[in-house]
Design a protein around this motif. Structure first.
Motif, short mmCIF file in Angstrom:
data_model
loop_
_atom_site.label_atom_id
_atom_site.label_comp_id
_atom_site.label_asym_id
_atom_site.label_seq_id
_atom_site.Cartn_x
_atom_site.Cartn_y
_atom_site.Cartn_z
N ALA A 98 -5.40 1.73 -7.84
CA ALA A 98 -5.18 0.97 -9.08
C ALA A 98 -6.37 1.22 -10.00
O ALA A 98 -7.30 0.41 -10.07
N ARG A 107 0.81 -1.22 0.00
CA ARG A 107 0.00 0.00 0.00
C ARG A 107 0.85 1.27 0.00
O ARG A 107 0.48 2.28 -0.57
N ALA A 130 -8.76 -2.69 -5.11
CA ALA A 130 -8.28 -1.57 -5.92
C ALA A 130 -9.26 -0.41 -5.76
O ALA A 130 -10.46 -0.63 -5.60
N TYR A 131 -8.75 0.82 -5.81
CA TYR A 131 -9.66 1.96 -5.70
C TYR A 131 -9.22 3.10 -6.60
O TYR A 131 -8.08 3.16 -7.08
N ARG A 132 -10.16 3.99 -6.84
CA ARG A 132 -9.92 5.23 -7.58
C ARG A 132 -11.04 6.19 -7.23
O ARG A 132 -12.02 5.81 -6.57
N ALA A 146 -0.80 -6.81 -8.35
CA ALA A 146 -1.81 -7.76 -8.81
C ALA A 146 -1.16 -9.07 -9.25
O ALA A 146 -1.65 -10.16 -8.94
N LEU A 160 -2.89 -7.51 -4.45
CA LEU A 160 -3.89 -6.46 -4.65
C LEU A 160 -5.27 -7.07 -4.46
O LEU A 160 -5.85 -7.65 -5.36
N ALA A 220 0.74 -1.08 -9.34
CA ALA A 220 -0.53 -1.80 -9.30
C ALA A 220 -0.43 -3.12 -10.06
O ALA A 220 -0.92 -4.15 -9.60
N ARG A 269 -8.57 -1.37 -12.73
CA ARG A 269 -9.62 -2.32 -12.35
C ARG A 269 -10.97 -1.64 -12.30
O ARG A 269 -12.01 -2.30 -12.49
#
Length: 205
Positions: free
Chosen positions: A92, A10, A44-46, A36, A41, A32, A95
């Motif tokens: 990441a 992280r 994953a977030y954005r 993965a 991973l 990322a 995704r």
């Protein structure tokens, strides 16, 4: 073979030299992909900008697990995901590209139904039954809390429907904003009354 602890997966990026935004983006993407590839991973977030504010999107390998409004505190949401799902969380965006694209289409009024894999592990029991019914409320339509309670199999559980909507981990995509009071009032909403009004107005136009 690259190995990293959960915390390293992280936070490794913070230790990398950053020269400009393009370099930042490329390094994040490489991290990322490496995470993965090495099974590090789990979440994953954005974030994406929308007419109802900045939304946090998070996904496991099973599907979209969380959509969160600014007012929920994105950092707090990520911390809860670390506790409830996995501490292997990383920015990441790739995704989340399909989810971001479909949300863009929704807000542009070119999409009425979401077609995404969803991970409902954050909801159980009656709350899960309520969430399962919500996508059946068609675009541009609403149902009362009482109607949803009946459809979910517990006609007297009106307050429980309110709780299920208030704790919906996937707002907008799972449309709890389409649930209103029997007298026509908006009722509560995790994104706030203005966000609920915006979503209902968007779908009504």
């Amino acid at each position: 073979m690259m190995t990293m602890s959960d915390d390293q997966a992280r936070h490794l990026f913070d230790a990398l030299p950053v020269h400009d935004e393009d370099t930042t983006r490329r390094l994040r993407e490489r991290l990322a992909v490496a995470a993965a590839r090495n099974g590090l991973l789990d979440v994953a977030y954005r974030t994406i900008d929308t007419p109802v504010g900045t939304l946090l999107l998070a996904a496991t390998e099973q599907g979209l697990v969380r959509v969160a409004y600014d007012r929920e505190d994105h950092d707090a949401v990520l911390a809860k995901l670390a506790e409830a799902v996995s501490s292997r969380i990383l920015l990441a965006p790739a995704r989340l590209d399909p989810a971001a694209h479909q949300l863009d289409e929704y807000f542009a009024r070119t999409r009425r139904v979401f077609d995404l894999p969803l991970d409902f592990r954050l909801s159980r029991g009656f709350r899960r039954a309520v969430l399962a019914h919500l996508p059946e409320i068609g675009y541009g339509r609403t149902e009362s809390y009482a109607q949803v309670a009946a459809a979910a199999g517990s006609p007297k559980a009106v307050r429980a429907v309110g709780t299920a909507c208030a704790t919906n981990p996937l707002p907008v995509v799972v449309p709890c904003h389409r649930v209103v009071r029997s007298d026509g009032g908006f009722g509560g909403y995790v994104g706030g009354e203005d966000a609920k009004r915006t979503l209902l107005s968007l779908e009504a136009s």
